[in-house]
Structure formats: structure tokens, C-alpha cells
Design a protein around this motif. Structure first.
Motif, PDB file in Angstrom:
ATOM      1  N   TYR A 162      52.787  21.728  41.464  1.00 45.71           N
ATOM      2  CA  TYR A 162      51.949  22.930  41.310  1.00 45.71           C
ATOM      3  C   TYR A 162      50.871  22.710  40.244  1.00 45.71           C
ATOM      4  O   TYR A 162      49.698  23.083  40.420  1.00 45.71           O
ATOM      5  N   ASP A 163      51.248  22.066  39.129  1.00 46.34           N
ATOM      6  CA  ASP A 163      50.239  21.740  38.101  1.00 46.34           C
ATOM      7  C   ASP A 163      49.134  20.866  38.701  1.00 46.34           C
ATOM      8  O   ASP A 163      47.949  21.049  38.403  1.00 46.34           O
ATOM      9  N   CYS A 164      49.566  19.911  39.548  1.00 46.52           N
ATOM     10  CA  CYS A 164      48.570  19.024  40.174  1.00 46.52           C
ATOM     11  C   CYS A 164      47.623  19.817  41.065  1.00 46.52           C
ATOM     12  O   CYS A 164      46.417  19.559  41.076  1.00 46.52           O
ATOM     13  N   ILE A 165      48.168  20.767  41.798  1.00 42.40           N
ATOM     14  CA  ILE A 165      47.295  21.569  42.676  1.00 42.40           C
ATOM     15  C   ILE A 165      46.250  22.264  41.823  1.00 42.40           C
ATOM     16  O   ILE A 165      45.058  22.233  42.123  1.00 42.40           O
ATOM     17  N   LEU A 166      46.699  22.886  40.749  1.00 41.40           N
ATOM     18  CA  LEU A 166      45.741  23.623  39.914  1.00 41.40           C
ATOM     19  C   LEU A 166      44.724  22.684  39.278  1.00 41.40           C
ATOM     20  O   LEU A 166      43.544  22.997  39.198  1.00 41.40           O
ATOM     21  N   MET A 167      45.199  21.526  38.812  1.00 42.83           N
ATOM     22  CA  MET A 167      44.283  20.602  38.127  1.00 42.83           C
ATOM     23  C   MET A 167      43.235  20.038  39.070  1.00 42.83           C
ATOM     24  O   MET A 167      42.197  19.576  38.625  1.00 42.83           O
ATOM     25  N   THR A 168      43.532  20.050  40.375  1.00 42.30           N
ATOM     26  CA  THR A 168      42.571  19.460  41.310  1.00 42.30           C
ATOM     27  C   THR A 168      41.863  20.523  42.153  1.00 42.30           C
ATOM     28  O   THR A 168      41.153  20.194  43.103  1.00 42.30           O
ATOM     29  N   LEU A 169      42.043  21.777  41.790  1.00 42.50           N
ATOM     30  CA  LEU A 169      41.350  22.837  42.533  1.00 42.50           C
ATOM     31  C   LEU A 169      39.854  22.783  42.288  1.00 42.50           C
ATOM     32  O   LEU A 169      39.412  22.557  41.167  1.00 42.50           O
ATOM     33  N   GLU A 170      39.081  23.023  43.320  1.00 41.38           N
ATOM     34  CA  GLU A 170      37.628  23.115  43.156  1.00 41.38           C
ATOM     35  C   GLU A 170      37.297  24.441  42.463  1.00 41.38           C
ATOM     36  O   GLU A 170      38.047  25.415  42.566  1.00 41.38           O
ATOM     37  N   GLU A 171      36.146  24.447  41.830  1.00 43.65           N
ATOM     38  CA  GLU A 171      35.762  25.629  41.047  1.00 43.65           C
ATOM     39  C   GLU A 171      35.787  26.921  41.880  1.00 43.65           C
ATOM     40  O   GLU A 171      36.343  27.934  41.464  1.00 43.65           O
ATOM     41  N   MET A 172      35.187  26.871  43.068  1.00 47.95           N
ATOM     42  CA  MET A 172      35.127  28.100  43.871  1.00 47.95           C
ATOM     43  C   MET A 172      36.506  28.553  44.299  1.00 47.95           C
ATOM     44  O   MET A 172      36.783  29.745  44.383  1.00 47.95           O
ATOM     45  N   ASP A 173      37.358  27.588  44.613  1.00 41.46           N
ATOM     46  CA  ASP A 173      38.721  27.948  44.996  1.00 41.46           C
ATOM     47  C   ASP A 173      39.447  28.602  43.827  1.00 41.46           C
ATOM     48  O   ASP A 173      40.196  29.567  43.990  1.00 41.46           O
ATOM     49  N   PHE A 174      39.207  28.071  42.645  1.00 48.69           N
ATOM     50  CA  PHE A 174      39.875  28.635  41.464  1.00 48.69           C
ATOM     51  C   PHE A 174      39.381  30.051  41.195  1.00 48.69           C
ATOM     52  O   PHE A 174      40.132  30.944  40.797  1.00 48.69           O
ATOM     53  N   MET A 175      38.085  30.257  41.435  1.00 49.15           N
ATOM     54  CA  MET A 175      37.538  31.603  41.260  1.00 49.15           C
ATOM     55  C   MET A 175      38.202  32.573  42.242  1.00 49.15           C
ATOM     56  O   MET A 175      38.524  33.711  41.902  1.00 49.15           O
ATOM     57  N   ALA A 176      38.404  32.082  43.477  1.00 51.70           N
ATOM     58  CA  ALA A 176      39.057  32.929  44.482  1.00 51.70           C
ATOM     59  C   ALA A 176      40.481  33.264  44.040  1.00 51.70           C
ATOM     60  O   ALA A 176      40.923  34.418  44.127  1.00 51.70           O
ATOM     61  N   VAL A 177      41.181  32.261  43.505  1.00 49.66           N
ATOM     62  CA  VAL A 177      42.550  32.489  43.021  1.00 49.66           C
ATOM     63  C   VAL A 177      42.528  33.518  41.890  1.00 49.66           C
ATOM     64  O   VAL A 177      43.313  34.479  41.873  1.00 49.66           O
ATOM     65  N   ALA A 178      41.591  33.337  40.955  1.00 49.29           N
ATOM     66  CA  ALA A 178      41.525  34.248  39.802  1.00 49.29           C
ATOM     67  C   ALA A 178      41.242  35.677  40.262  1.00 49.29           C
ATOM     68  O   ALA A 178      41.818  36.639  39.737  1.00 49.29           O
ATOM     69  N   LYS A 179      40.399  35.813  41.274  1.00 49.58           N
ATOM     70  CA  LYS A 179      40.082  37.165  41.765  1.00 49.58           C
ATOM     71  C   LYS A 179      41.271  37.799  42.489  1.00 49.58           C
ATOM     72  O   LYS A 179      41.547  38.987  42.338  1.00 49.58           O
ATOM     73  N   PHE A 180      41.978  36.996  43.251  1.00 50.89           N
ATOM     74  CA  PHE A 180      43.182  37.531  43.908  1.00 50.89           C
ATOM     75  C   PHE A 180      44.182  38.018  42.865  1.00 50.89           C
ATOM     76  O   PHE A 180      44.769  39.092  42.982  1.00 50.89           O
ATOM     77  N   LEU A 181      44.381  37.192  41.847  1.00 48.23           N
ATOM     78  CA  LEU A 181      45.358  37.563  40.819  1.00 48.23           C
ATOM     79  C   LEU A 181      44.921  38.834  40.106  1.00 48.23           C
ATOM     80  O   LEU A 181      45.724  39.713  39.790  1.00 48.23           O
ATOM     81  N   ARG A 182      43.605  38.949  39.858  1.00 49.18           N
ATOM     82  CA  ARG A 182      43.103  40.153  39.197  1.00 49.18           C
ATOM     83  C   ARG A 182      43.339  41.383  40.077  1.00 49.18           C
ATOM     84  O   ARG A 182      43.732  42.435  39.610  1.00 49.18           O
ATOM     85  N   GLN A 183      43.095  41.198  41.392  1.00 43.99           N
ATOM     86  CA  GLN A 183      43.255  42.345  42.287  1.00 43.99           C
ATOM     87  C   GLN A 183      44.715  42.796  42.305  1.00 43.99           C
ATOM     88  O   GLN A 183      45.000  43.991  42.303  1.00 43.99           O
ATOM     89  N   ILE A 184      45.623  41.841  42.280  1.00 40.04           N
ATOM     90  CA  ILE A 184      47.048  42.193  42.268  1.00 40.04           C
ATOM     91  C   ILE A 184      47.376  42.968  40.986  1.00 40.04           C
ATOM     92  O   ILE A 184      48.070  43.975  41.002  1.00 40.04           O
ATOM     93  N   LYS A 185      46.804  42.486  39.879  1.00 42.15           N
ATOM     94  CA  LYS A 185      47.044  43.144  38.593  1.00 42.15           C
ATOM     95  C   LYS A 185      46.488  44.573  38.600  1.00 42.15           C
ATOM     96  O   LYS A 185      47.118  45.508  38.124  1.00 42.15           O
ATOM     97  N   LEU A 186      45.287  44.708  39.175  1.00 36.37           N
ATOM     98  CA  LEU A 186      44.667  46.040  39.245  1.00 36.37           C
ATOM     99  C   LEU A 186      45.505  46.982  40.101  1.00 36.37           C
ATOM    100  O   LEU A 186      45.748  48.131  39.740  1.00 36.37           O
ATOM    101  N   ASN A 187      45.972  46.447  41.235  1.00 34.59           N
ATOM    102  CA  ASN A 187      46.782  47.292  42.115  1.00 34.59           C
ATOM    103  C   ASN A 187      48.062  47.747  41.423  1.00 34.59           C
ATOM    104  O   ASN A 187      48.452  48.906  41.506  1.00 34.59           O
ATOM    105  N   LYS A 188      48.684  46.810  40.701  1.00 33.80           N
ATOM    106  CA  LYS A 188      49.923  47.144  39.978  1.00 33.80           C
ATOM    107  C   LYS A 188      49.649  48.224  38.947  1.00 33.80           C
ATOM    108  O   LYS A 188      50.395  49.187  38.804  1.00 33.80           O
ATOM    109  N   ALA A 189      48.554  48.017  38.187  1.00 30.18           N
ATOM    110  CA  ALA A 189      48.225  48.967  37.120  1.00 30.18           C
ATOM    111  C   ALA A 189      47.959  50.341  37.712  1.00 30.18           C
ATOM    112  O   ALA A 189      48.377  51.363  37.168  1.00 30.18           O
TER     113      ALA A 189
END
Ligand SMILES: Nc1ncnc2c1ncn2[C@@H]1O[C@H](COP(=O)(O)OS(=O)(=O)O)[C@@H](OP(=O)(O)O)[C@H]1O
Length: 447
Positions: free
Chosen positions: A401-428
Motif C-alpha cells: 500500500y505504501d508503494c501504491i501511494l509513493m508511485t501515484l501520479e499527482e492527478m490520481d493523488f488529488m482525486a484520492v484526496a478529494k474522495f477522502l475529503r468528501q467522505i469526511k464532509l459527509n460524516k461531519a
């Protein structure tokens, strides 16, 4: 205390699938990394694991994919130090900044920190516009932005409005000519941005020389921030954009700018001394060795001989002379901060160089492990590599899993960060509404 299982983000991914799959054709002009490589299934896997790591779940249904827990205590020359959690990293173009960004994004995910995210694109104000709340991906009520690590035109007054007072400011610089060539090849050859793209066709023998001889013709007179070849490192760190062509030969403005960067930024990293930079960063932020691991991102490769030649050829002293006039601010900036960086390293207590050597060794092993994981398609396996404790780190493991994150492309990482934020917003929002009331559509964040 047992933690709750994070909910699976299936519905969220299904909801965003179209958006995620369609983004490649709609890239903003200055975008840097390659586009989405992740399938929705991979994205789901990453998000599930990220949620697990944030929830630190050890038992439960998720234990099979849970990364082993690493010690969080941080050793800094034998002392425990508090981790800094509020960081603005000015992602200077073509200066190894995507590799550093990946480090910050991984830390943000594992510590459940809020990354400042642009609502619709990948960068914050790359074109020099003001940052407005409405352009940012929202935060849950009562939260602050913790980390910023996207391209932006830095403006201390503007950025600091969004961050807590204890925020630290980090930048990075690369040898100006290398940075220029990297940008030239990217925008002219890969991104095919006119008029640079035409230059390669018109002057295939030495397009860089042709550019520098006639550089005035390529200046963006309307908005210098749209220009990525013109002293971009200085622009990114906040050199004033007014009358840019006159300002860039004004020695007193350049000196004033160096002073401003010196007083605003806590640490300027140097791409040519990347390992030293990361160890200095680790010590400064009070982070662990695992936190600063990386796999190089965004490295230029091309089968196109004409592009490779631009990067490899020896340039004449005349060309270098033209370049030193063209890139006067970037050269002054780099020279100043390399010297400052080396002075800072000299003052590091004790065994800084020993730590750098050890870090290089660990990094090489991580590179090998992650290439193996990637090439064997073992990304969803429970494979891991153990690293014993040293004077500088507690023992830790690097997982697939660390390897996946370390080799993620920038745009993919942004997509991941946005998904995680949306989940956090929904929870809140669910918490805010006692988990009962349906949230009106109009209150939901646009994604
Ligand atoms: N660790 C490390 N050390 C030294 N150099 C590195 C490192 N990681 C990336 N790179 C090189 O940085 C270039 C990409 O920079 P950025 O990621 O800042 O580019 S971008 O503006 O975000 O597109 C790109 O340079 P070129 O290959 O010359 O184009 C990368 O090879």
C-alpha cells in the motif's frame, strides 16, 4: 479501544466514476504530471486502505488489508520532537516538486490532515489569480487547512489567511538551466504548447539557442504567470509580476525579493541535494524516516530523439550567457539559497551525513521493493519490507500500500484526496444532523 470500521466508499466511487474517468481531456494549461492511471477498483482499494490507516483498525473485517502499525515516536538526534502538522509547500515547477508533494500528501492521509484542495482543478492559483474560499474544496465545520502542496503563485499575505499561525513554509529550487530545460521539453515537446512547440519544428538543430536569441518574442506580455519558462521558480515563490520584464533586470528588486523569501520561508530544499533536503526536512518537521521515503516522480522519458537531444547536448558559452540574462532572477535565487542550504547543513548537529547515507540505503531498498511490487502486480497483496531501528528511526515496515501511494501520479493523488475529503464532509454532516435528517442537495459540496 476498538475503532469503528470505516464505511466502504463504493457508492462515492460509483458517484464520481464518470468524473474520474473523463478528466484526462480537460487538463488545465499548466498541469504537470501524467494523467489518471487508476481504475475505479484501484481507487476504491486505495481509499479503503487510507480510511483503515486513518482509523488505525487492527481487528475487524479489514485486518487482512491493514498495513502493520508503525511506531509514531520520532527520533531527532536522540530527542523526541513534536511533529509539525501545518505546512505550506510552494510546489515550484519542474524542480522535483511532485516527488516532495507526494511525501506531504502521504503524511496528510496517514494523519488525517486537511489538504488545501482546489474545487475544480489540481492547482491552487497557478495562473496568478486570487484564492477565494469558493474556489476551494470545502472543509468540515470547525476544521482548518493543514497542508498545502500544489502549484501556486506564492503570496504570503494571501496564503497565511487560510492557515494557522504555527504553519511552516517550505519551497524547493533546482539548478536554473536544468529546470529551464525540463520545462522547455515538457511544454514544447510533451504538452505541445504554442509557440514553443513550433520552435522545435522550425529549429530542430538547437531550439533552445533559437529561443534564447529571440526570447523577447516568447514573453507573455499580458500575464507573466501564464509563462512557465520565464524565471518560473522566482514567480512561483512570489516575485512581483508587475512590469516583469523590467523588474527582472532590476538588481535592487531582486535583492529585496531574496530577502522576502529568506524571511518568509522556513526551509528551501535543493533538488540536486535531494536526500540531504529530505533529511533536513525530516529533522525540521519532526517527522519519521518512513514519512520522508519517496520514489522519484515525474521523471522525463521520451522515445523522441529530438527531445532527448535538447536535454543532453552541450550548450555553448554564448547560449549560457544568453541564459544568464534571461533567467537572472532564478539564478540569483538559486545561488543564494544553495549557499544558505549548505551553511545550514554544516550547522546540523552530529551525524547528519551518517543519516543521509543510511537514508540513501533505505531508499534504494524501497525503490527495489516497490518496483517488484509494481511489476509483479502485487499492489493489493500483504507483502511488506521490514526496516530495523537505527539511531535515526524506530523500526518500520513498507507495505505494498505504501508503494501504491509513493508511485501515484499527482492527478490520481488529488482525486484520492478529494474522495477522502468528501467522505469526511459527509460524516461531519451526518454527525451535525444527528444522522437523521436528509441533507438537502444544495448543501452538498460540488465535486
Ligand atoms: N528526487 C529527485 N531528485 C532530483 N530530481 C527529481 C527528483 N524527483 C523528480 N525530479 C525531477 O524533477 C522534474 C519534475 O519536477 P516537478 O515534479 O516539479 O515538475 S512539475 O512542475 O510538477 O511538472 C523532472 O525533471 P526532468 O526529468 O529533467 O524533466 C524529474 O526528473
Amino acid at each position: 479501544m476498538p475503532r469503528q470500521n470505516p464505511s466502504r466508499p463504493r457508492s462515492l466511487i460509483a458517484k464520481h466514476k464518470t468524473h474520474f474517468n473523463n478528466r484526462t481531456n480537460n487538463e488545465p494549461v499548466g498541469r504537470s504530471s501524467t494523467s489518471n492511471n487508476l481504475s475505479p477498483q484501484e481507487l476504491e482499494q486505495i481509499i479503503t486502505r487510507a480510511l483503515i490507516s486513518q482509523n488505525d483498525a487492527g481487528s475487524s473485517d479489514f485486518s487482512a488489508v491493514s498495513p502493520p502499525a508503525d511506531s509514531v515516536s520520532v527520533i531527532n538526534n536522540g530527542n523526541e520532537v513534536n511533529e509539525k502538522h501545518h505546512v505550506v509547500f510552494s510546489k515550484v515547477h519542474k524542480a522535483a516538486s511532485t516527488t516532495v508533494q507526494n511525501v506531504f500528501l502521504r503524511f496528510a492521509i496517514s494523519h488525517d490532515l486537511n489538504v488545501m484542495l482546489d474545487r475544480s482543478g489540481e492547482h491552487i492559483n497557478e495562473g496568478g489569480s486570487l484564492i477565494t474560499e469558493s474556489n476551494l474544496y470545502p472543509l468540515p465545520l470547525g476544521h482548518t487547512h493543514d497542508i498545502l502542496c500544489n502549484h501556486l503563485i506564492f503570496n504570503s499575505t494571501e496564503i497565511s489567511r487560510f492557515f494557522p499561525n504555527d504553519t511552516v513554509y517550505i519551497g524547493i529550487l533546482r539548478k536554473p538551466f536544468e529546470q529551464f530545460l525540463s520545462t522547455f521539453v515538457y511544454y514544447a515537446g510533451v504538452f505541445k504548447k504554442p509557440p514553443l512547440s513550433k520552435l522545435i519544428k522550425k529549429f530542430p538543430e538547437n531550439p533552445v539557442e533559437s529561443f534564447l536569441i529571440d526570447s523577447e518574442s516568447y514573453v507573455n506580455k499580458v500575464n507573466p504567470a501564464k509563462d512557465f519558462l520565464n524565471n518560473r521558480m522566482s514567480m512561483d515563490l512570489g516575485f512581483p509580476l508587475n512590469n516583469f520584464e523590467l523588474a527582472k533586470v532590476n538588481q535592487s528588486l531582486i535583492q529585496q525579493f531574496l530577502g522576502d523569501v529568506q524571511s518568509t520561508f522556513d526551509l528551501i530544499l535543493i533538488a540536486e541535494q535531494f536526500e540531504e533536503s529530505m533529511v533536513l526536512l525530516r529533522r525540521f518537521l519532526g517527522w519519521s524516516t518512513k514519512d520522508i521515503l519517496y520514489v522519484k516522480r515525474n521523471v522525463f522519458t521520451s522515445e523522441d530523439e529530438s527531445l532527448s537531444r535538447i536535454k543532453k547536448r552541450n550548450y555553448s558559452s554564448e547560449v549560457m550567457q544568453l541564459f544568464s540574462s534571461w533567467a537572472a532572477i532564478d539564478i540569483a535565487l538559486y545561488d543564494h539559497f544553495v549557499e544558505f542550504f549548505n551553511e545550514r547543513i554544516k550547522k546540523q548537529p552530529g551525524n547528519f551525513h551518517e543519516e543521509v547515507i543510511q537514508f540513501k540505503e533505505v531508499r534504494e531498498q524501497v525503490d527495489t521493493f516497490c518496483s517488484f511490487v509494481r511489476s509483479s502486480h502485487l499492489v493489493s497483496s500483504s507483502k511488506s519490507k521490514y526496516f530495523p531501528s537505527t539511531n535515526f528511526t524506530t523500526a518500520f515496515t513498507v507495505t505494498s500500500y505504501d508503494c501504491i501511494l509513493m508511485t501515484l501520479e499527482e492527478m490520481d493523488f488529488m482525486a484520492v484526496a478529494k474522495f477522502l475529503r468528501q467522505i469526511k464532509l459527509n460524516k461531519a454532516r451526518r454527525r451535525q444532523h444527528g444522522g437523521k435528517r436528509k441533507i438537502p442537495q444544495s448543501n452538498k459540496a460540488k465535486t
